[in-house]
Design a protein around this motif. Structure first.
Motif, short mmCIF file in Angstrom:
data_model
loop_
_atom_site.label_atom_id
_atom_site.label_comp_id
_atom_site.label_asym_id
_atom_site.label_seq_id
_atom_site.Cartn_x
_atom_site.Cartn_y
_atom_site.Cartn_z
N CYS A 3 16.33 -34.44 -2.89
CA CYS A 3 14.98 -34.30 -3.45
C CYS A 3 14.08 -35.47 -3.03
O CYS A 3 12.91 -35.29 -2.73
CB CYS A 3 15.05 -34.23 -4.98
SG CYS A 3 15.81 -32.72 -5.58
N HIS A 29 15.44 -26.52 1.49
CA HIS A 29 15.58 -27.18 0.19
C HIS A 29 14.70 -26.51 -0.88
O HIS A 29 15.13 -26.32 -2.01
CB HIS A 29 15.23 -28.67 0.32
CG HIS A 29 15.40 -29.42 -0.97
ND1 HIS A 29 16.61 -29.97 -1.36
CD2 HIS A 29 14.52 -29.70 -1.97
CE1 HIS A 29 16.45 -30.56 -2.53
NE2 HIS A 29 15.19 -30.40 -2.92
N CYS A 33 15.70 -25.46 -4.71
CA CYS A 33 15.41 -26.49 -5.72
C CYS A 33 14.10 -26.17 -6.47
O CYS A 33 13.02 -26.22 -5.88
CB CYS A 33 15.32 -27.87 -5.07
SG CYS A 33 14.89 -29.17 -6.23
N CYS A 36 11.50 -29.32 -6.80
CA CYS A 36 10.68 -29.60 -5.63
C CYS A 36 9.66 -28.48 -5.38
O CYS A 36 8.55 -28.73 -4.89
CB CYS A 36 11.56 -29.81 -4.40
SG CYS A 36 12.41 -31.41 -4.44
ZN LIG Z 1 14.57 -30.91 -4.83
#
Ligand SMILES: [Zn+2]
Lengths: 168, 202
Positions: A3, A29, A33, A36
């Motif tokens: 992250c 990512h 996630c 994020c």
């Molecule tokens: Zn992340």
């Protein structure tokens, strides 16, 4: 990618102005996630909030004021390049006067016998050229250095008259 | 055919003032806006913009197209704006851009909005804009310039980095920190804007 790494690459990823090779990694990512992804969404919203600041227009007099200031700026003096010194200017003026006088001579004295006239002519030309080469005469023009060009006395006409009178 | 900025500047160098006028027409608006966001005063912003153009004009004979014209233009503008802001605060510190990158820059005090000012979606438009400008102007110098050039002038990283005389990676950090601060400071507006968007989507 962690992250922490993604957050630093998020802005270049979102604004599409960086051609770094991390785009694919950021995308992967973001797909997994939530944190994020939320951050990315908030950045986009922040940018749209920043867009609320209206554009200000320069005042109407801006250009006129600018042009006036530009006009006040000293301009490069191109004419100085041609006439760097008053002394040289005077020498050039004399040379011009002499050449005008030479071209006029044959017409004025057409009645005289050829050989006598030629000798006189040559003598006068040589005499006048001496003036141009004489340093003392030229150095006296230094006194004129501080006089603006258009106020300088022009001795040429008198000189010409004297010479013509001499010959008549 | 339109001439590039570099070509226009080379023409100015050769003595063509009309080309300078074209550059003036093209850049006075972005320049005045950039400077206004830096100093938050229209009269000062215009004075500084005039000064920037005058410096460009005075330097025309020495101009060589080693960088983009805008890089040069905004570099002059940035330096003048920062000096003006610093003079205004009666500070007597070193005035180079690098002085702004001191370690304590992140510790710069962030003023809170006046208590009578409601920071939410009901704020009237003009107040919202004023508030956003104020929050931006309170960013540390280098971050502020980075945000203005990135967000409003839409410059690429290489050019902003050249203007700020830092590496692209340092610029990315600057932008990251700046937008984090803005996100926190403008949270009421951001959240209101986000919920409004969600509301309109569902
Ligand atoms: Zn992340």
């Amino acid at each position: 990618m962690k992250c922490e790494d993604v957050s630093k690459e998020l802005i270049p990823y979102l604004d599409r102005r960086s051609n770094s090779a991390d785009r694919h990694e950021v995308e992967e990512h973001l797909a997994i996630c939530v944190a994020c992804r939320t951050r990315a969404e908030e950045l986009r919203t922040l940018w749209s909030v920043l867009d609320e600041v209206p554009i200000v227009e320069p005042s109407l007099g801006f250009d006129a004021r600018m042009r006036a200031r530009i006009a006040e700026e000293p301009q490069p003096r191109w004419f100085r390049w041609f006439v760097p010194q008053p002394r040289l200017a005077m020498a050039m003026a004399l040379l011009l006067a002499v050449s005008v006088w030479i071209t006029r001579l044959p017409q004025d004295n057409s009645g005289l016998p050829g050989s006598v006239q030629n000798e006189q002519q040559q003598f006068q030309v040589i005499k006048n050229l001496d003036v141009l080469e004489n340093y003392d005469v030229l150095s006296k023009f230094d006194a004129l250095d501080e006089v603006p060009a258009d106020e300088q006395p022009a001795p040429q006409p008198d000189q010409q008259n004297d010479q013509q009178q001499q010959q008549e | 055919m339109t001439r590039s900025d570099v070509q226009l500047m080379l023409d100015v160098k050769a003595g063509d003032d009309a080309s300078f006028d074209l550059l003036l027409q093209k850049y006075r608006r972005p320049l005045v806006n950039f400077l206004y966001r830096m100093v938050r005063d229209t009269a000062t912003a215009e004075d500084l913009a005039q000064e920037v153009f005058l410096r460009v004009y005075r330097a025309r004979k020495q101009y060589s197209p080693s960088a983009k014209f805008t890089t040069w233009l905004f570099r002059i503008a940035t330096n003048l704006a920062l000096n003006s802001v610093r003079d205004n605060r009666h500070r007597q510190k070193d005035v180079s851009i690098d002085a702004a990158s001191s370690p304590d820059e992140d510790a710069a005090p962030m003023q809170l909005p006046a208590p009578e000012m409601r920071i939410d979606e009901h704020m009237i438009e003009r107040d919202r804009a004023d508030y956003i400008r104020k929050v931006i102007s309170e960013l540390p110098e280098k971050q502020r310039v980075a945000v203005l050039l990135h967000k409003y002038e839409e410059m690429d990283y290489a050019e902003i980095a050249r203007i700020l005389e830092c590496s692209e990676s340092a610029l990315k950090s600057l932008l990251f920190r700046a937008y984090e601060t803005l996100r926190v400071q403008l949270a009421p507006l951001v959240n209101a804007s986000a919920s409004r968007r969600e509301g309109s989507q569902s």
